[in-house]
Motif scaffolding. Structure first.
Motif, PDB file in Angstrom:
ATOM      1  N   LEU A  64      17.920  49.789  14.960  1.00 31.51           N
ATOM      2  CA  LEU A  64      17.340  49.086  13.818  1.00 31.51           C
ATOM      3  C   LEU A  64      16.240  48.151  14.318  1.00 31.51           C
ATOM      4  CD1 LEU A  64      20.550  48.203  11.775  1.00 31.51           C
ATOM      5  CD2 LEU A  64      19.013  50.147  11.505  1.00 31.51           C
ATOM      6  N   ALA A  65      15.091  48.227  13.691  1.00 32.21           N
ATOM      7  CA  ALA A  65      13.943  47.408  14.097  1.00 32.21           C
ATOM      8  C   ALA A  65      13.991  46.032  13.442  1.00 32.21           C
ATOM      9  CB  ALA A  65      12.649  48.123  13.713  1.00 32.21           C
ATOM     10  N   GLY A  66      13.292  45.095  14.058  1.00 37.46           N
ATOM     11  CA  GLY A  66      13.129  43.775  13.470  1.00 37.46           C
ATOM     12  C   GLY A  66      14.279  42.823  13.708  1.00 37.46           C
ATOM     13  N   ILE A  67      15.187  43.162  14.602  1.00 40.99           N
ATOM     14  CA  ILE A  67      16.318  42.284  14.918  1.00 40.99           C
ATOM     15  C   ILE A  67      16.156  41.848  16.367  1.00 40.99           C
ATOM     16  CG2 ILE A  67      18.832  42.131  15.045  1.00 40.99           C
ATOM     17  CD1 ILE A  67      18.959  44.288  12.890  1.00 40.99           C
ATOM     18  N   SER A  68      16.508  40.583  16.649  1.00 41.28           N
ATOM     19  CA  SER A  68      16.249  40.022  17.979  1.00 41.28           C
ATOM     20  C   SER A  68      17.175  40.561  19.068  1.00 41.28           C
ATOM     21  CB  SER A  68      16.349  38.500  17.934  1.00 41.28           C
ATOM     22  OG  SER A  68      17.657  38.113  17.539  1.00 41.28           O
ATOM     23  N   PHE A  69      18.179  41.322  18.697  1.00 43.14           N
ATOM     24  CA  PHE A  69      19.074  41.939  19.678  1.00 43.14           C
ATOM     25  C   PHE A  69      19.298  43.381  19.241  1.00 43.14           C
ATOM     26  CE2 PHE A  69      21.433  39.653  16.471  1.00 43.14           C
ATOM     27  CZ  PHE A  69      22.369  40.563  16.027  1.00 43.14           C
ATOM     28  N   PRO A  70      19.639  44.266  20.177  1.00 46.48           N
ATOM     29  CA  PRO A  70      19.768  45.681  19.808  1.00 46.48           C
ATOM     30  C   PRO A  70      20.958  45.937  18.889  1.00 46.48           C
ATOM     31  CG  PRO A  70      20.221  45.367  22.156  1.00 46.48           C
ATOM     32  CD  PRO A  70      19.836  44.033  21.595  1.00 46.48           C
ATOM     33  N   VAL A  71      20.674  46.556  17.758  1.00 45.25           N
ATOM     34  CA  VAL A  71      21.703  46.956  16.795  1.00 45.25           C
ATOM     35  C   VAL A  71      21.450  48.419  16.451  1.00 45.25           C
ATOM     36  CG1 VAL A  71      22.635  46.612  14.478  1.00 45.25           C
ATOM     37  CG2 VAL A  71      21.927  44.637  15.827  1.00 45.25           C
ATOM     38  N   TYR A  72      22.493  49.214  16.564  1.00 44.64           N
ATOM     39  CA  TYR A  72      22.379  50.643  16.263  1.00 44.64           C
ATOM     40  C   TYR A  72      23.184  50.972  15.014  1.00 44.64           C
ATOM     41  CZ  TYR A  72      20.346  51.406  20.858  1.00 44.64           C
ATOM     42  OH  TYR A  72      19.530  51.388  21.961  1.00 44.64           O
ATOM     43  N   ARG A  73      22.659  51.907  14.239  1.00 49.12           N
ATOM     44  CA  ARG A  73      23.338  52.398  13.038  1.00 49.12           C
ATOM     45  C   ARG A  73      23.587  53.892  13.216  1.00 49.12           C
ATOM     46  NH1 ARG A  73      19.989  52.206   7.675  1.00 49.12           N
ATOM     47  NH2 ARG A  73      18.777  53.648   8.917  1.00 49.12           N
ATOM     48  N   ARG A  74      24.797  54.320  12.820  1.00 48.37           N
ATOM     49  CA  ARG A  74      25.104  55.753  12.893  1.00 48.37           C
ATOM     50  C   ARG A  74      24.227  56.495  11.889  1.00 48.37           C
ATOM     51  NH1 ARG A  74      31.254  56.611  11.943  1.00 48.37           N
ATOM     52  NH2 ARG A  74      30.744  55.279  10.206  1.00 48.37           N
ATOM     53  N   LYS A  75      23.579  57.530  12.366  1.00 47.58           N
ATOM     54  CA  LYS A  75      22.677  58.303  11.521  1.00 47.58           C
ATOM     55  C   LYS A  75      23.339  59.602  11.057  1.00 47.58           C
ATOM     56  CE  LYS A  75      18.929  59.900  13.433  1.00 47.58           C
ATOM     57  NZ  LYS A  75      17.599  60.010  14.046  1.00 47.58           N
ATOM     58  N   LYS A  76      23.975  60.308  11.974  1.00 49.83           N
ATOM     59  CA  LYS A  76      24.670  61.542  11.616  1.00 49.83           C
ATOM     60  C   LYS A  76      25.705  61.867  12.680  1.00 49.83           C
ATOM     61  CE  LYS A  76      21.314  64.614  13.749  1.00 49.83           C
ATOM     62  NZ  LYS A  76      20.351  65.678  13.572  1.00 49.83           N
ATOM     63  N   VAL A  77      26.626  62.733  12.293  1.00 49.55           N
ATOM     64  CA  VAL A  77      27.665  63.198  13.201  1.00 49.55           C
ATOM     65  C   VAL A  77      27.581  64.719  13.236  1.00 49.55           C
ATOM     66  CG1 VAL A  77      30.154  63.367  13.585  1.00 49.55           C
ATOM     67  CG2 VAL A  77      29.189  61.233  12.722  1.00 49.55           C
ATOM     68  N   LEU A  78      27.610  65.269  14.431  1.00 55.31           N
ATOM     69  CA  LEU A  78      27.675  66.721  14.611  1.00 55.31           C
ATOM     70  C   LEU A  78      29.103  67.066  15.007  1.00 55.31           C
ATOM     71  CD1 LEU A  78      24.409  67.296  16.683  1.00 55.31           C
ATOM     72  CD2 LEU A  78      24.707  67.467  14.207  1.00 55.31           C
ATOM     73  N   LEU A  79      29.752  67.883  14.195  1.00 51.28           N
ATOM     74  CA  LEU A  79      31.116  68.318  14.468  1.00 51.28           C
ATOM     75  C   LEU A  79      31.043  69.750  14.969  1.00 51.28           C
ATOM     76  CD1 LEU A  79      34.219  68.020  14.297  1.00 51.28           C
ATOM     77  CD2 LEU A  79      34.034  68.700  11.896  1.00 51.28           C
TER      78      LEU A  79
END
Length: 89
Positions: free
Chosen positions: A38-53
């Protein structure tokens, strides 16, 4: 920037994803979770986008020859339903 996490999930009972009427056999499956930074945050934050099963049952080495692209919350729901059945036993 993105990252990928590879893990295994074990279903103890037949399961389905979302509202699908297709049922998959119990077993251990490989999953890959794609995350986006995620952009614009002072520390790295990740968001789950998709899952491959990956529909090759890792515990039985049965290759069904396909990979499902699953919304992260639907994967969570399938895992939660499986765990709820175990908790009721």
């Amino acid at each position: 920037m993105s990252k990928i996490e590879k893990t295994m999930v074990t279903f103890r009972f037949p399961f389905s994803i979302g509202d699908s009427e297709i049922s998959y056999p119990p077993g251990t499956y490989w999953i890959e979770t794609d995350y986006e930074l995620l952009a614009g945050i002072s520390f790295p934050v990740y968001r789950r986008k998709k899952v491959l099963l990956h529909m090759a049952n890792a515990s039985e080495n049965i290759a069904m020859g396909m990979t499902l692209i699953v919304e992260p919350h639907l994967m969570d729901d399938a895992i939660d339903r499986d765990n709820a059945v175990v908790a009721r036993m």
